[in-house]
Write an enzyme that holds these catalytic residues in place. Structure first.
Site, PDB file in Angstrom:
ATOM      1  N   ILE A 153       0.848  -1.203   0.000  1.00 19.97           N
ATOM      2  CA  ILE A 153       0.000   0.000   0.000  1.00 19.97           C
ATOM      3  C   ILE A 153       0.883   1.253   0.000  1.00 19.97           C
ATOM      4  O   ILE A 153       0.611   2.225  -0.718  1.00 19.97           O
ATOM      5  CB  ILE A 153      -0.961  -0.021   1.219  1.00 19.97           C
TER       6      ILE A 153
ATOM      7  N   ARG B   6      -3.459   1.382  11.519  1.00 15.93           N
ATOM      8  CA  ARG B   6      -4.254   0.778  12.586  1.00 15.93           C
ATOM      9  C   ARG B   6      -4.266   1.717  13.774  1.00 15.93           C
ATOM     10  O   ARG B   6      -3.275   2.409  14.039  1.00 15.93           O
ATOM     11  CB  ARG B   6      -3.608  -0.525  13.073  1.00 15.93           C
TER      12      ARG B   6
ATOM     13  N   GLU C  88     -11.355   1.757  18.574  1.00 21.19           N
ATOM     14  CA  GLU C  88     -12.494   1.993  17.672  1.00 21.19           C
ATOM     15  C   GLU C  88     -13.515   0.854  17.795  1.00 21.19           C
ATOM     16  O   GLU C  88     -13.123  -0.277  18.093  1.00 21.19           O
ATOM     17  CB  GLU C  88     -12.007   2.134  16.215  1.00 21.19           C
TER      18      GLU C  88
ATOM     19  N   HIS D 248     -12.819   4.067   9.559  1.00 16.35           N
ATOM     20  CA  HIS D 248     -12.125   2.868   9.070  1.00 16.35           C
ATOM     21  C   HIS D 248     -12.688   2.431   7.710  1.00 16.35           C
ATOM     22  O   HIS D 248     -13.148   1.302   7.545  1.00 16.35           O
ATOM     23  CB  HIS D 248     -12.214   1.735  10.100  1.00 16.35           C
TER      24      HIS D 248
HETATM   25  C1  DGY Z   1      -7.682  -4.293   6.538  1.00 19.04           C
HETATM   26  O1  DGY Z   1      -7.933  -4.988   5.543  1.00 19.04           O
HETATM   27  O2  DGY Z   1      -6.876  -4.627   7.399  1.00 19.04           O
HETATM   28  C2  DGY Z   1      -8.422  -3.009   6.641  1.00 19.04           C
HETATM   29  O3  DGY Z   1      -8.044  -2.282   7.741  1.00 19.04           O
HETATM   30  C3  DGY Z   1      -9.925  -3.224   6.614  1.00 19.04           C
HETATM   31  O4  DGY Z   1     -10.336  -3.819   7.767  1.00 19.04           O
END
Ligand code: DGY
Length: 318
Positions: free
Chosen positions: A157, A236, A265, A283
């Protein structure tokens, strides 16, 4: 006899249809999350479990599920699952890498731009009827074009985020345990976390949560950031010390933040709601239809491979 599968959330019809011929399915058909007691009771006779990030799969749950053979999470992150305890019981764990990379990278940019250019703050002000005149100094934000972007965690990502930074002619710094294979192609420079925090105009957090990244960004780290800087967390909750961030944002250093994830959360530290210089989302980093269907389908493909006694496509912690 088909293996029994528990699905803790409503999922897309096409995914249920794919699973239905192969499993005896019990799934949550409501909008409400099952209570912990209800989850433990329902999992008691199941061989397979389909969870999401807010379902804690720990020793207590495993003890309540003596027949369990596989846990498939519909997420790339798996910090909600006790891998060691699963492996000790011979329970396979799978996640959903890659299918959400581009959607999550887009969301990182959405939050970065919203926070740096004060989109949410000015929108709330406008909706409240405060706009009476145009002024040169109204809602001055931070430049993105040709600024320095710091990416903490240059995985799949992080790399997708860095690719987008080229269009903004940004200098890209990153911090990772090892050099990213894509470093040259992305024109990114690997530096220490402290250097990244001190030199970046915008900092994006994309590291998985683990004991090693708990409160990676706390009071000391926030103080290293530039006063005009932006901090974005799409990784996170728990990677950032939310209480320390609230104090820092109140003091105006960093200038702004964009947060998609939070400690504890869906409960939020109420201090966040009082701040105007933070953009908040629930989220939804991966929340596009194609990405979320892709995640649910990949979890399903893992479950189907389990049912067919085939190698699991995306098993973790082997
Ligand atoms: C993940 O895929 O870990 C994202 O945070 C969605 O929950």
């Amino acid at each position: 006899m088909k293996p029994r599968l528990l699905i803790t959330r409503q999922i897309f019809d096409q995914v249920l249809e794919r699973l239905a011929p192969h499993f005896d399915i019990e799934s949550n058909q409501t909008d409400a999350e099952w209570s912990r007691g209800e989850l433990l009771a329902r999992v008691a006779d199941k061989e397979a479990l389909f969870v999401v990030t807010s379902d804690k799969v720990d020793v207590e749950l495993l003890q309540a599920a003596p027949r369990l053979r596989i846990v498939a999470t519909g997420s790339v992150g798996f910090n909600h699952i006790d891998l060691q305890a699963c492996s000790a019981r011979g329970i396979a764990v799978t996640n959903t890498p890659d299918v959400l990379n581009e959607a999550t990278a887009d969301m990182a940019w959405a939050l970065l731009m919203a926070a740096a250019r004060r989109v949410c703050e000015s929108e709330h002000w406008l909706r409240a009827g405060h706009w009476k005149r145009w002024a040169f100094d109204q809602f001055l934000g931070a430049d993105l074009w040709r600024s320095t972007l710091g990416i903490v965690g240059m995985g799949r990502i992080g790399s997708a985020i860095a690719r987008r930074a080229r269009g903004f002619e940004m200098k890209v710094l990153y911090c990772n345990r090892s050099a990213a294979p894509s470093e040259q192609a992305l024109g990114a420079e690997r530096v220490s976390l402290d250097t990244l925090l001190a030199q970046s105009d915008h900092v994006l957090l994309v590291v998985p949560y683990s004991p090693a990244t708990h409160h990676l960004i706390g009071e000391r780290e926030l103080a290293l950031m530039q006063p005009h800087a932006t901090l974005v967390n799409i990784a996170r909750g728990g990677v950032v010390d939310d209480a320390a961030l609230i104090r820092a944002l109140r003091a105006g250093r960093p200038a702004a933040a964009g947060l998609d994830v939070f400690e504890n959360e869906p409960a939020l530290n109420p201090g966040l709601l009082e701040l105007s210089n933070v953009a908040l989302t629930p989220h939804i980093g991966s929340a596009t239809r194609s990405s979320r269907v892709g995640m649910a389908m990949l979890a399903a493909e893992n479950l189907l491979a389990f049912a067919a006694n085939q190698p699991l496509p995306t098993q973790v912690g082997r």
